[in-house]
Design a protein around this motif. Structure first.
Motif, PDB file in Angstrom:
ATOM      1  N   ASN A   1       1.793   6.275   5.556  1.00  0.00           N
ATOM      2  CA  ASN A   1       3.025   5.729   4.994  1.00  0.00           C
ATOM      3  C   ASN A   1       3.847   6.817   4.347  1.00  0.00           C
ATOM      4  O   ASN A   1       3.309   7.767   3.789  1.00  0.00           O
ATOM      5  CB  ASN A   1       2.700   4.715   3.892  1.00  0.00           C
TER       6      ASN A   1
ATOM      7  N   CYS B   1      -6.637  -0.813   5.730  1.00  0.00           N
ATOM      8  CA  CYS B   1      -6.533  -1.691   6.901  1.00  0.00           C
ATOM      9  C   CYS B   1      -6.961  -0.959   8.168  1.00  0.00           C
ATOM     10  O   CYS B   1      -7.293  -1.590   9.156  1.00  0.00           O
ATOM     11  CB  CYS B   1      -5.114  -2.242   7.029  1.00  0.00           C
TER      12      CYS B   1
ATOM     13  N   CYS C   1      -4.140   1.897  -1.236  1.00  0.00           N
ATOM     14  CA  CYS C   1      -4.386   1.637   0.182  1.00  0.00           C
ATOM     15  C   CYS C   1      -5.493   0.593   0.272  1.00  0.00           C
ATOM     16  O   CYS C   1      -6.514   0.705  -0.404  1.00  0.00           O
ATOM     17  CB  CYS C   1      -4.823   2.941   0.854  1.00  0.00           C
TER      18      CYS C   1
ATOM     19  N   CYS D   1       0.802  -1.221   0.000  1.00  0.00           N
ATOM     20  CA  CYS D   1       0.000   0.000   0.000  1.00  0.00           C
ATOM     21  C   CYS D   1       0.836   1.272   0.000  1.00  0.00           C
ATOM     22  O   CYS D   1       0.300   2.364  -0.085  1.00  0.00           O
ATOM     23  CB  CYS D   1      -0.939   0.002   1.195  1.00  0.00           C
TER      24      CYS D   1
ATOM     25  N   CYS E   1      -3.824   3.958   9.243  1.00  0.00           N
ATOM     26  CA  CYS E   1      -3.468   5.358   8.980  1.00  0.00           C
ATOM     27  C   CYS E   1      -4.671   6.281   9.190  1.00  0.00           C
ATOM     28  O   CYS E   1      -5.807   5.913   8.877  1.00  0.00           O
ATOM     29  CB  CYS E   1      -2.990   5.520   7.544  1.00  0.00           C
TER      30      CYS E   1
HETATM   31  S1  SF4 Z   1      -4.337   2.378   6.129  1.00  0.00           S
HETATM   32 FE1  SF4 Z   1      -2.155   2.833   5.846  1.00  0.00          FE
HETATM   33  S2  SF4 Z   1      -1.110   0.932   6.379  1.00  0.00           S
HETATM   34 FE2  SF4 Z   1      -3.251   0.415   6.067  1.00  0.00          FE
HETATM   35  S3  SF4 Z   1      -3.400  -0.220   3.955  1.00  0.00           S
HETATM   36 FE3  SF4 Z   1      -3.866   1.977   3.978  1.00  0.00          FE
HETATM   37  S4  SF4 Z   1      -1.910   3.008   3.629  1.00  0.00           S
HETATM   38 FE4  SF4 Z   1      -1.463   0.861   4.168  1.00  0.00          FE
END
Ligand code: SF4
Length: 898
Positions: free
Chosen positions: A602, A592, A589, A584, A595
């Motif tokens: 990231n 999850c 992304c 990601c 973030c």
């Molecule tokens: S929330 Fe952040 S860590 Fe999770 S998949 Fe998206 S960019 Fe990646």
């Protein structure tokens, strides 16, 4: 306690330096003025703990605050534990040797389930009640953190609180509260920690429902779930620039720099990939500055750029280039221990490891492309083979492959494909006969981990795993492939504990009470203790290894790393369908949940991505430069005389040599290295000085680049002494002539002073004197020298030819003058045993100090000059000072040098 340890305990244990605390960079602070005192416990042996960068970070983060004290303790090895219990010695800190109970906090870093029984050993030795519910106002708080705190429940009964996630901010916040309160307010302190500090889980404030499952809070003001702490950026001030540098050999000899935290490749079995999201990079300039200061302070011979996937750093080329340039200037190696099995990683590692190359490590993790899609390790076979081809082309001597067995959906066809892949890799290696030493296949059984998409999966039984390993071994072993795998008993313990609930505490304590210690060490592991404890707690391996229902409440869900169960379940379904989830940071992304895209997100890589960075680095890889070929061709062998004093008494001879080299690097000595893939500094050492002994006169030969005159030698001595650890002092330096005896041949006579500790010997002068005289009066003194190791051959030797002189000088001291020759030598302890009747098991308690060493004529630096430290005197060689020795049975010889 320090002197008791020094005199009566440490001489009797293996590797006594584990318990001394004399590392470079050790912090000793005034105790009484401290507002918070923390004992940081690493529940494994010293050598493992000292290799852990997280411990160094915590030590730095706490000790940089003037009012707080953090000291350390490591799990005592069984020989030390036994002696501590016999003598009533409590767990103590390495720095001040204070009992653990005197600290406000005993904090454990929990890196592996195989250290849980050691946690109990350390608490028990600390005289702290094992169960949190039994502790009272006078007891320290017992805190836990680290990756295993991601399922705190198996240890919940033993801990007052856990810190979930990153500690850099949260630990100081906790210590503010602990410093403000005091022990008498235990319950109030725990309440404040749980409610005021995000990321703190206090198990005593959460209850498990009667039918099991996830613990819930007893008060609605408590957080649920407890959300892990995540530092949004890796701040340079949080990384130690001056690390603790051990004097003894540890698991990883290196200067570790955490260059990145987190990995979003999304391997579905990998717990670290989910606990440390999102990816946070350390700035290149910060990494270089840490490396520079670290090398100047530590003199390490290798820098290690640590992360879960170093090649994914968005500025990895600049990072490797910057650190490598610095390393080249100082003649040290750069290692990148975590790389993907692709050609880019090969080029990168080739550019980095310009000094030392051992085997190249690839981690395809599964043998078939189908299974690699299931686990989301998207590497094709062609990519793996290309990477191996390039590693061999670039001159790596061997290949190590890491794979796992027992992944979800694995079948016989996957194992067949694994065997075929290994054979094809072996064929690539064989085509490079000059470099290829073969393939090592390292296999680990899959253990489902909390907070991963595979947390619901079944774990293979030990019988199934054993059958798979046997099949692979039979199929690929030999013919250039070596198969290695993990201890299955250790895997069984991980499976029993890692997904357990609070009931697992009884199993852990039961195993510990039955003798389980150091479960990660094959030779120490007591599986019978675990089996008996499992039976006593009416647990079963089948139940621990079973698949979890998708709707089942899971014990570890009392804490969260920001990813909810729905996302993990979605990933699990994608795994079964063989659908990849993109990385990601570069691609999409996958939501999850970690973030917030404001503070936490990231670091984004450059558009060209991973594949686009191969070329420039790869071309360097095939023509690696060698820093030492740039050194001036002139070189000289410089002979150095030094002392090893009490602070370093418990270092082994090899440890002293390692520390001498580190000192030389810190002091800027231009070491000359050997050629080949594993260049080593060119050095020569005299006969080894045993662990526990001190010396006023040791010798070392170093080959150093350039011309060496008196002025430069004096500067060298000054530089070495400025950077030498306490207990090491350089006395003199001289350039050897072209033809000169090596140190092993040159040392011909040594004098010693042996001091008997009063108890338990209580020697009388008359007795010692009579023993010494009787020894000297004999022509032959037979002594049985016990062979080394198990099954070592014993032999009888005559000690008399090796003794020039032996005399009792007072009630507890004997002076010895011994001969060293090409046909052998005798140890002072052997002479004392034979002459004074010292029982063999008490010999280690005699303190041996070497007072002088005489070199034979031709072994002294006569051709050039001898420079002594301290007074800037430059002496030319004086044959009076280097006289050959006389006959041991006659005249006791000439004067001693220096
Ligand atoms: S929330 Fe952040 S860590 Fe999770 S998949 Fe998206 S960019 Fe990646």
């Amino acid at each position: 306690m320090g002197s008791l340890l020094e005199r009566e305990v440490l001489p009797l244990v293996a590797k006594p330096h584990r318990y001394v605390g004399h590392e470079l960079g050790v912090v000793r602070k005034p105790w009484d003025a401290a507002e918070a005192r923390v004992l940081l416990c690493f529940p494994d042996v010293y050598e493992v703990g000292m290799s852990h960068v997280g411990t160094q970070v915590l030590y730095h983060v706490v000790n940089r605050r003037p009012a707080w004290v953090m000291e350390r303790a490591y799990a005592p090895w069984p020989d030390m534990e036994r002696l501590m219990r016999e003598r009533g010695i409590p767990l103590f800190s390495l720095e001040s040797k204070r009992p653990a109970r005197e600290f406000d906090v005993i904090g454990f870093t929990l890196q592996s389930e195989l250290t849980y029984t050691n946690v109990l050993t350390m608490l028990d030795l600390a005289a702290v009640p094992l169960r949190a519910s039994d502790r009272g106002p006078g007891d320290p708080l017992v805190l836990g953190g680290g990756p295993c705190a991601s399922n705190p429940e198996p240890l919940a009964a033993f801990f007052d609180a856990f810190l979930i996630g990153d500690a850099e901010d949260a630990l100081p916040e906790m210590l503010e509260i602990i410093a403000a309160g005091k022990r008498g307010q235990r319950e109030r302190l725990l309440w404040r920690l749980a409610t005021e500090i995000a990321g703190v889980y206090v198990p005593g404030l959460y209850r498990v429902p009667p039918d099991g499952g996830t613990a819930g809070p007893i008060d609605q003001r408590l957080p649920f779930p407890v959300l892990a702490r995540t530092v949004p950026v890796l701040r340079p001030e949080d990384h130690p620039h001056r690390m603790l540098v051990p004097m003894t050999e540890v698991a990883h000899e290196r200067l570790p720099i955490e260059v990145q935290r987190g990995c979003v490749r999304g391997c579905r079995f990998c717990q670290a990939g989910y606990l440390y999201r999102p990816v946070r990079e350390r700035e290149v300039a910060d990494c270089v500055a840490i490396a520079e200061e670290g090398l100047r302070h530590g003199g390490n011979e290798e820098i290690s750029l640590l992360s879960l996937s170093t090649a994914d750093h968005s500025e990895v080329e600049a990072l490797v280039d910057g650190v490598s340039r610095l390393a080249e200037r100082r003649g040290v190696a750069v290692a990148l221990p975590s790389l993907r099995a692709d050609a880019f990683s090969v080029g990168l590692a080739a550019a980095a490891s310009r000094v030392r190359r051992t085997g190249f490590t690839f981690a395809p993790e599964a043998g078939s492309e189908r299974l690699r899609r299931v686990i989301n390790k998207g590497l094709s076979e062609a990519e793996i083979l290309l990477a191996v081809e390039r590693a061999m082309d670039a001159g790596w001597p061997s290949v190590k492959l890491y794979v796992m067995v027992g992944h979800p959906t694995e079948c016989q066809a996957d194992l067949e494909e694994l065997a075929s892949l290994v054979e094809r890799i072996r064929d690539v290696v064989k085509r490079h006969p000059g470099t290829g030493r073969g393939v090592v296949l390292s296999i680990s059984p899959f253990v489902p981990r909390p907070h991963t998409p595979f947390q619901f999966e079944r774990q293979d039984s030990l019988e199934e795993t054993r059958a798979k390993l046997r099949w692979i071994k039979q199929r690929v072993s030999g013919r250039g492939v070596q198969v290695k795998y993990h201890d299955l008993d250790g895997t069984a313990i991980e499976g029993l504990v890692s997904r357990g609930g609070r009931e697992t505490a009884d199993l852990i304590e039961g195993a510990w009470r039955r003798g389980a210690r150091f479960d990660g060490w094959t030779e120490q592991l007591r599986m019978d203790a675990w089996r008996d404890a499992l039976e006593a707690t009416r647990g079963s391996q089948d139940d621990a290894f079973r698949a979890r229902e998708e709707a089942e409440a899971l014990p570890w869900e009392v804490v969260s790393y920001g990813i909810d169960r729905a996302w993990f379940l979605r990933e699990r379904r994608r795994a079964y369908a063989g659908v990849p989830t993109d990385e990601c940071r570069i691609h999409r992304c996958s939501a999850c949940g970690v973030c917030d895209f404001e503070v936490l997100r990231n670091v984004l890589a450059e558009e060209q991505g991973v594949g686009g960075r191969v070329e420039g680095v790869g071309s360097e890889a095939t023509t690696p430069s060698h820093p030492h070929t740039l050194q001036p061709p002139a070189a000289a062998t410089v002979r150095l005389r030094y002392t090893k004093d009490a602070p370093l008494r418990f270092l082994s001879h090899l440890d002293v040599l390692r520390e001498l080299l580190r000192t030389a690097r810190r002091g800027g000595a231009p070491l000359v290295y050997s050629e080949g893939f594993a260049p080593r500094p060119r050095l020569g050492a005299g006969p080894s000085l045993a662990t526990g002994w001190t010396s006023a006169s040791e010798w070392l030969d170093l080959e150093l680049a350039g011309e060496w005159d008196a002025g430069r030698l004096a500067a060298l001595l000054e530089g070495l002494n400025r950077h030498a650890a306490p207990g090491l002092r350089f006395l003199a330096a001289g350039v050897l002539p072209e033809r000169c005896l090596s140190l092993t041949a040159a040392v011909e006579r040594s004098t010693y002073r042996a001091t008997f500790p009063e108890p338990p010997f209580e020697p009388a002068f008359a007795e010692l004197d009579a023993g010494c005289r009787a020894f000297l009066a004999r022509d032959v003194v037979r002594y049985e020298r016990v062979g080394r190791g198990r099954g070592g051959q014993s032999r009888t030797v005559d000690l008399r030819p090796f003794v020039y002189d032996l005399a009792a000088t007072d009630g507890c001291t004997v002076a010895l003058e011994l001969r060293t020759a090409s046909d052998g030598s005798a140890k002072p302890t052997e002479i004392l045993e034979a002459a004074c009747g010292v029982p063999r098991h008490l010999v280690p308690l005699i303190q041996i100090h070497k007072t002088d060493t005489r070199l034979a004529d031709g072994g002294s630096p006569l051709a050039a000059c001898l420079v002594t430290a301290g007074d800037d005197t430059v002496e030319t060689g004086n044959s009076d000072q280097w006289q050959p020795a006389g006959d041991p049975r006659g005249d006791s010889g000439g004067r001693h040098p220096c």
